[in-house]
Design a protein around this motif. Sequence first.
Motif, PDB file in Angstrom:
ATOM      1  N   PRO A  80       8.167  -0.219 -11.018  1.00  0.00           N
ATOM      2  CA  PRO A  80       7.267   0.153  -9.928  1.00  0.00           C
ATOM      3  C   PRO A  80       6.512   1.445 -10.219  1.00  0.00           C
ATOM      4  O   PRO A  80       7.085   2.430 -10.694  1.00  0.00           O
TER       5      PRO A  80
ATOM      6  N   GLY B 295       4.063  -3.102  -7.972  1.00  0.00           N
ATOM      7  CA  GLY B 295       5.312  -3.648  -8.478  1.00  0.00           C
ATOM      8  C   GLY B 295       5.288  -5.155  -8.554  1.00  0.00           C
ATOM      9  O   GLY B 295       4.468  -5.818  -7.912  1.00  0.00           O
TER      10      GLY B 295
ATOM     11  N   ARG C 195       5.586   3.758  -5.761  1.00  0.00           N
ATOM     12  CA  ARG C 195       6.292   2.471  -5.908  1.00  0.00           C
ATOM     13  C   ARG C 195       5.543   1.278  -5.314  1.00  0.00           C
ATOM     14  O   ARG C 195       6.119   0.212  -5.135  1.00  0.00           O
ATOM     15  N   LEU C 196       4.262   1.425  -5.056  1.00  0.00           N
ATOM     16  CA  LEU C 196       3.537   0.337  -4.402  1.00  0.00           C
ATOM     17  C   LEU C 196       3.006  -0.701  -5.373  1.00  0.00           C
ATOM     18  O   LEU C 196       2.709  -1.827  -4.974  1.00  0.00           O
TER      19      LEU C 196
ATOM     20  N   HIS D 209       4.141  -5.595  -3.922  1.00  0.00           N
ATOM     21  CA  HIS D 209       4.889  -4.667  -3.078  1.00  0.00           C
ATOM     22  C   HIS D 209       4.182  -4.329  -1.769  1.00  0.00           C
ATOM     23  O   HIS D 209       4.692  -3.513  -0.993  1.00  0.00           O
TER      24      HIS D 209
ATOM     25  N   THR E 243      -0.886  -6.393  -5.580  1.00  0.00           N
ATOM     26  CA  THR E 243       0.481  -6.010  -5.915  1.00  0.00           C
ATOM     27  C   THR E 243       1.447  -6.798  -5.044  1.00  0.00           C
ATOM     28  O   THR E 243       1.139  -7.107  -3.884  1.00  0.00           O
TER      29      THR E 243
ATOM     30  N   ARG F  14       9.752  -3.274   4.782  1.00  0.00           N
ATOM     31  CA  ARG F  14      11.047  -3.217   4.095  1.00  0.00           C
ATOM     32  C   ARG F  14      11.645  -1.821   4.169  1.00  0.00           C
ATOM     33  O   ARG F  14      11.000  -0.828   3.813  1.00  0.00           O
TER      34      ARG F  14
ATOM     35  N   ARG G 201       9.838 -11.362   1.170  1.00  0.00           N
ATOM     36  CA  ARG G 201       8.577 -10.624   1.300  1.00  0.00           C
ATOM     37  C   ARG G 201       7.727 -11.201   2.427  1.00  0.00           C
ATOM     38  O   ARG G 201       7.077 -10.468   3.180  1.00  0.00           O
TER      39      ARG G 201
ATOM     40  N   PHE H 168      11.019   1.090   1.690  1.00  0.00           N
ATOM     41  CA  PHE H 168       9.690   0.919   1.100  1.00  0.00           C
ATOM     42  C   PHE H 168       8.572   1.191   2.101  1.00  0.00           C
ATOM     43  O   PHE H 168       7.413   1.326   1.701  1.00  0.00           O
TER      44      PHE H 168
ATOM     45  N   LEU I  56       6.195  -5.198   1.296  1.00  0.00           N
ATOM     46  CA  LEU I  56       7.379  -4.332   1.374  1.00  0.00           C
ATOM     47  C   LEU I  56       7.016  -3.036   2.085  1.00  0.00           C
ATOM     48  O   LEU I  56       7.797  -2.504   2.879  1.00  0.00           O
TER      49      LEU I  56
END
Length: 471
Positions: free
Chosen positions: A352, A381, A378-379, A437, A435, A444, A215, A447, A440
């Motif tokens: 997520p 997570g 999905r943010l 995420h 978060t 990522r 990350r 993502f 990501l």
Amino acid sequence: MTYRDDVVRVENKRAGTDAWRSGSGGLRDSDDERIQVQGYASTTSVAPGEVIDFHVTVDVPQSVTISIYRLGWYDGQGGRLVYTNPPLACQVHPVPPADPLTGTIECRWPPILRLRVPADWVSGLYVATFTSQSGTRGCTPFVVRDDRNPAELCVVLPFSTYQAYNQWPKDGRRGKSLYYGFPSPGAPIDPDARAFQVSFDRPYSDRGWPKQFDRDHDFVQWVEQRGYDVTYASTVDLHTGRIDPGRYAGLVFCGHDEYWSAEMVRAADQAVQRGVSLAFLAANNVYWRIRLEPSTDGRENRIVTCYKTAPDPTAGVDGLGATMRWRDLGGQGEHAEQRLLGVQYNGIVAAPSPLVVRNADHWFWERCRVTDGLELPRLVGGEADGYDPAMPAPVGVNSTILSASPYRLRNGTVHEQNTHLYETPGGALVFDAGTLHWTLALNRRGFRNQKIQIATRNLFDRIVRQKSSGR
């Protein structure tokens, strides 16, 4: 916004390579069962002209080649080779027994290489790889600091948290972290067998890549691709005072930065008071209070101490009490992380979930084309932060909740995640993504989210602009 053509931008125009990646060149990754080739560095950060030692072991006597890569963007390659040495003879060194009282596993292996860092190495996140003659590879990360020049942003890597999670050797018998240990060979991993102190003088598990390090590398690639003027340091540097926050517009804590000493908290508080901004791009930050203590041979800041819920036999040695959750120190939660961050950790995310936008007309969301209630998939997570009205919050500041996202814990309970930002009268911005995420979404594959990329640029641009305008 136009950024000056700083050394990091020039550095990223150089030819990169993906040879630092796991499995490159057909090499096998080392593991904690056989410990084919593993090693550690003598320090979490080093400046050009200073010396860093690498301590390496192998499963059978053989030669080892050490290659060092600077991690960055490099046209998507993610790293650049900066050093390779001729093969060095390497011996087998034992895994020392854990201290019976603290669980500390502290290696005292001799260095295989002493390296004086060249003057032209650019500040950044580096990884040293150890390749054995038999075709197996391990690695260890470290930071090259720049103690000479200011920058717009200083990225602080969470080495104290890396070590807290390090289970080396995770072999079902011996390894201990601040979370788990093995009560007996072959027994299931158990929190009651955890260590109370962990040492930087040991490898990271398996191939040497710390937990959640990917990350952080996602963020490093993104911020260097965007051309920001950045320099790098470790949390140990924040603890020791090697970071002078006044040299930067902001400090960026890109990773899961959970383990903080009193000195680290004090440095962050003083930075905000001086008008220096803080950006936390993960969640569950500033959660456990730690002490950084000397190794058994007297080298400073090589042991991370955190007794958590167990009795701390040296509580009060620094006047603050036991090494436990910051929010549990004192009688009224006066040390809770929300006092600094504006929000605080409130749960592990079962699956997520969408990040639900709030205050869409705030400058943070400018050009993102969002509306209140918009869901960014999905943010939310890993872990999440949220506002707790029962805990102290920053006073005399302009606070904004930027997301209000329901998510479920593993037991089905619904909590709310909040991305949060506040501005002090002195012009400092303190941002908490809330978060794991967020980074990501910056880089990522699978993502990436353009709205989060734009929002993060809005944040960093405002941080830099407010500092340059003298606010």
